[in-house]
Design an enzyme around this catalytic site. Structure first.
Site, PDB file in Angstrom:
ATOM      1  N   LYS A 151      -4.637 -11.198  -5.426  1.00 36.52           N
ATOM      2  CA  LYS A 151      -6.071 -11.501  -4.841  1.00 36.52           C
ATOM      3  C   LYS A 151      -7.160 -10.252  -5.070  1.00 36.52           C
ATOM      4  O   LYS A 151      -6.715  -9.522  -5.649  1.00 36.52           O
ATOM      5  CB  LYS A 151      -5.772 -11.349  -3.270  1.00 36.52           C
ATOM      6  CG  LYS A 151      -5.564  -9.777  -2.776  1.00 36.52           C
ATOM      7  CD  LYS A 151      -5.573  -9.646  -1.197  1.00 36.52           C
ATOM      8  CE  LYS A 151      -5.224  -8.125  -1.009  1.00 36.52           C
ATOM      9  NZ  LYS A 151      -5.262  -7.865   0.637  1.00 36.52           N
ATOM     10  N   LYS A 168       0.790  -1.346  -0.149  1.00 39.09           N
ATOM     11  CA  LYS A 168      -0.055  -0.029  -0.046  1.00 39.09           C
ATOM     12  C   LYS A 168       0.849   1.358   0.004  1.00 39.09           C
ATOM     13  O   LYS A 168       0.406   2.349  -0.438  1.00 39.09           O
ATOM     14  CB  LYS A 168      -0.836   0.047   1.225  1.00 39.09           C
ATOM     15  CG  LYS A 168      -1.845  -0.971   1.007  1.00 39.09           C
ATOM     16  CD  LYS A 168      -3.335  -0.893   1.915  1.00 39.09           C
ATOM     17  CE  LYS A 168      -4.296  -1.794   1.867  1.00 39.09           C
ATOM     18  NZ  LYS A 168      -5.281  -1.596   2.812  1.00 39.09           N
ATOM     19  N   LYS A 194     -10.403  -4.766  -2.709  1.00 43.56           N
ATOM     20  CA  LYS A 194     -11.512  -3.542  -3.152  1.00 43.56           C
ATOM     21  C   LYS A 194     -10.928  -2.527  -3.780  1.00 43.56           C
ATOM     22  O   LYS A 194     -11.728  -1.476  -4.243  1.00 43.56           O
ATOM     23  CB  LYS A 194     -11.824  -3.156  -1.428  1.00 43.56           C
ATOM     24  CG  LYS A 194     -12.764  -4.233  -0.691  1.00 43.56           C
ATOM     25  CD  LYS A 194     -12.970  -3.488   0.653  1.00 43.56           C
ATOM     26  CE  LYS A 194     -12.364  -4.236   1.821  1.00 43.56           C
ATOM     27  NZ  LYS A 194     -12.629  -3.607   3.290  1.00 43.56           N
TER      28      LYS A 194
HETATM   29  P1  TYM Z   1     -10.391  -6.156   5.034  1.00 40.52           P
HETATM   30  O1  TYM Z   1     -11.460  -4.924   5.261  1.00 40.52           O
HETATM   31  O2  TYM Z   1      -9.489  -5.683   3.850  1.00 40.52           O
HETATM   32  O3  TYM Z   1     -11.094  -7.354   4.734  1.00 40.52           O
HETATM   33  C1  TYM Z   1     -11.980  -8.046   5.443  1.00 40.52           C
HETATM   34  C2  TYM Z   1     -11.678  -9.455   5.364  1.00 40.52           C
HETATM   35  O4  TYM Z   1     -11.972 -10.058   4.018  1.00 40.52           O
HETATM   36  C3  TYM Z   1     -10.845 -10.957   4.081  1.00 40.52           C
HETATM   37  N1  TYM Z   1     -10.382 -10.947   2.348  1.00 40.52           N
HETATM   38  C4  TYM Z   1     -10.548 -11.557   1.824  1.00 40.52           C
HETATM   39  N2  TYM Z   1     -10.658 -13.242   1.906  1.00 40.52           N
HETATM   40  C5  TYM Z   1     -10.505 -14.063   0.820  1.00 40.52           C
HETATM   41  N3  TYM Z   1      -9.994 -13.477  -0.230  1.00 40.52           N
HETATM   42  C6  TYM Z   1      -9.905 -12.304  -0.254  1.00 40.52           C
HETATM   43  N4  TYM Z   1      -9.330 -11.761  -1.927  1.00 40.52           N
HETATM   44  C7  TYM Z   1      -9.946 -11.303   0.626  1.00 40.52           C
HETATM   45  N5  TYM Z   1      -9.610 -10.181   0.446  1.00 40.52           N
HETATM   46  C8  TYM Z   1      -9.796  -9.689   1.992  1.00 40.52           C
HETATM   47  C9  TYM Z   1      -9.614 -10.316   4.806  1.00 40.52           C
HETATM   48  O5  TYM Z   1      -8.700 -11.111   5.161  1.00 40.52           O
HETATM   49  C10 TYM Z   1     -10.441  -9.716   6.000  1.00 40.52           C
HETATM   50  O6  TYM Z   1     -10.580 -10.974   6.919  1.00 40.52           O
HETATM   51  N6  TYM Z   1      -6.997  -5.336   8.669  1.00 40.52           N
HETATM   52  C11 TYM Z   1      -8.131  -6.185   8.275  1.00 40.52           C
HETATM   53  C12 TYM Z   1      -9.343  -5.523   8.949  1.00 40.52           C
HETATM   54  C13 TYM Z   1      -9.072  -5.532  10.688  1.00 40.52           C
HETATM   55  C14 TYM Z   1      -9.157  -6.721  11.405  1.00 40.52           C
HETATM   56  C15 TYM Z   1      -8.920  -6.197  12.665  1.00 40.52           C
HETATM   57  C16 TYM Z   1      -9.397  -7.983  11.114  1.00 40.52           C
HETATM   58  C17 TYM Z   1      -8.749  -4.556  11.455  1.00 40.52           C
HETATM   59  N7  TYM Z   1      -8.574  -4.995  12.808  1.00 40.52           N
HETATM   60  C18 TYM Z   1      -8.928  -7.132  13.911  1.00 40.52           C
HETATM   61  C19 TYM Z   1      -9.249  -9.026  12.007  1.00 40.52           C
HETATM   62  C20 TYM Z   1      -8.928  -8.749  13.276  1.00 40.52           C
HETATM   63  C21 TYM Z   1      -8.618  -5.473   6.792  1.00 40.52           C
HETATM   64  O7  TYM Z   1      -8.049  -4.584   6.146  1.00 40.52           O
HETATM   65  O8  TYM Z   1      -9.415  -6.256   6.297  1.00 40.52           O
END
Ligand code: TYM
Length: 325
Positions: free
Chosen positions: A194, A112, A197
């Protein structure tokens, strides 16, 4: 006593089928067995340039998506991160025990920050510490996430262990829950990446709110390979990816999926996948429209109250251990 879950998603961009299959689907499945905290991590959403009005709207939209996916506020605590100040407070404490070197190794920061660390925001760099604070505040046992969060979970465990060692047993050391299938759904346009978003190419992702036409077009345009067989071959990630999405949306086993497509071509796979996706998302999209802002606010306020009472207990212990009170 039930074991505890914490997880969350950022209210940025549009949620896609990868977010659902890699994370949300499992949150819903696990909410009975565990005491669950599901957070809308809006503090994480400001590490890159953002528009406050959009963020406010996206935060409520994400709450709608959580509910439409099947999170039940009677069984799970659903809340907004910024409503519970302990997240920011614990982040400071943990940032004093985290090391520059370990944050520099985070691949998501490298991606990023686009390699330009001089101009990258400090928040983008310390982002994983906030994530560790989220998890550790709730004495979490299990964190259901997709594959891309694994490294952040390892850092969380390291920080918990370091704090416990230096200041006395305080945090539970959490385990990741990364599903065996669906943890890394790939871009439909570039199966070396992957599904994301923030992908510049929106055709690579099926967004949960895409209409039937758009979904069908995106799937039909998905890149494939020059082969003909439809199976889960790791060396043919594009087909494997389409088949994985098909498997998870239809609830069939891997063997059933392969058997189903024997002798059929890629066109057939795409057609059936498009149909299954549209069928799956139609009732979901209906449910998303059900929640008005007032009823959402009530659910989120109640959630923040419950979350605060757990988080403040942990923070109080941390402050005592640190010598703050
Ligand atoms: P975020 O918002 O990017 O994504 C949310 C969840 O979706 C999963 N994910 C995927 N799983 C499978 N294939 C994909 N292509 C894919 N893209 C995203 C992510 O692994 C995630 O589980 N840092 C985290 C948010 C966060 C968080 C936390 C998660 C903040 N604090 C504490 C767990 C515990 C994030 O940006 O997720």
């Amino acid at each position: 006593m039930k074991k505890r879950i914490f997880s969350g998603a950022q209210p940025t961009g549009e949620l896609h089928i990868g977010n659902y299959l890699g994370a949300l689907k499992n949150w819903v499945a696990l909410q009975d067995k565990y005491e669950s905290f599901y957070c809308i991590v809006n503090l994480h959403a400001v590490t890159l340039p953002q528009d406050p009005k959009t963020l406010r709207q996206k935060t409520l939209d994400l709450a709608r998506i959580y509910l439409a996916a099947g999170l039940d506020p009677e069984r799970s605590t659903i809340f907004i991160q910024s409503d519970v100040p302990a997240h920011a407070e614990l982040t400071w404490v943990l940032s004093c025990i985290a090391r520059m070197g370990e944050l520099e190794r985070m691949t998501q920061f490298k991606d990023k920050g686009k390699g330009n660390t001089e101009r990258a925001g400090v928040g983008l760099f310390t982002y994983p510490i906030l994530m560790a604070a989220d998890i550790l505040l709730y004495q979490t046992d299990l964190v259901p996430v997709g594959q891309d969060q694994k490294q952040h979970l390892e850092l969380t465990r390291d920080l918990a262990e370091r704090f416990n060692r230096d200041f006395g047993e305080t945090f539970k050391v959490p385990e990741p829950y990364i599903p065996p299938v669906g943890a890394n759904i790939l871009s439909l346009q570039d199966p070396t990446k992957k599904m994301s978003k923030s992908d510049e190419n929106a055709a690579g992702a099926i967004f949960l709110l895409d209409d039937a036409d758009t979904i069908t077009k995106k799937i039909k345009r998905a890149v494939t390979d020059s082969g003909t067989e439809i199976n889960f071959d790791e060396n043919r990630p594009a087909i494997r990816n389409l088949l994985t999405i098909y498997q998870l949306l239809t609830g069939k086993t891997a063997d059933e999926c392969v058997a189903h497509f024997v002798g059929k071509g890629y066109g057939q796979l795409k057609g059936e996948l498009a149909e299954a996706t549209v069928e799956f998302l139609r009732p979901f999209q209906e449910r998303v429209k059900q929640y008005d802002d007032d009823s959402l606010r009530k659910i989120l306020d109640d959630g923040a109250d419950k979350a605060s009472s757990v988080a403040s207990t942990t923070l109080k212990t941390v402050y005592e251990r640190m010598g703050f009170n």
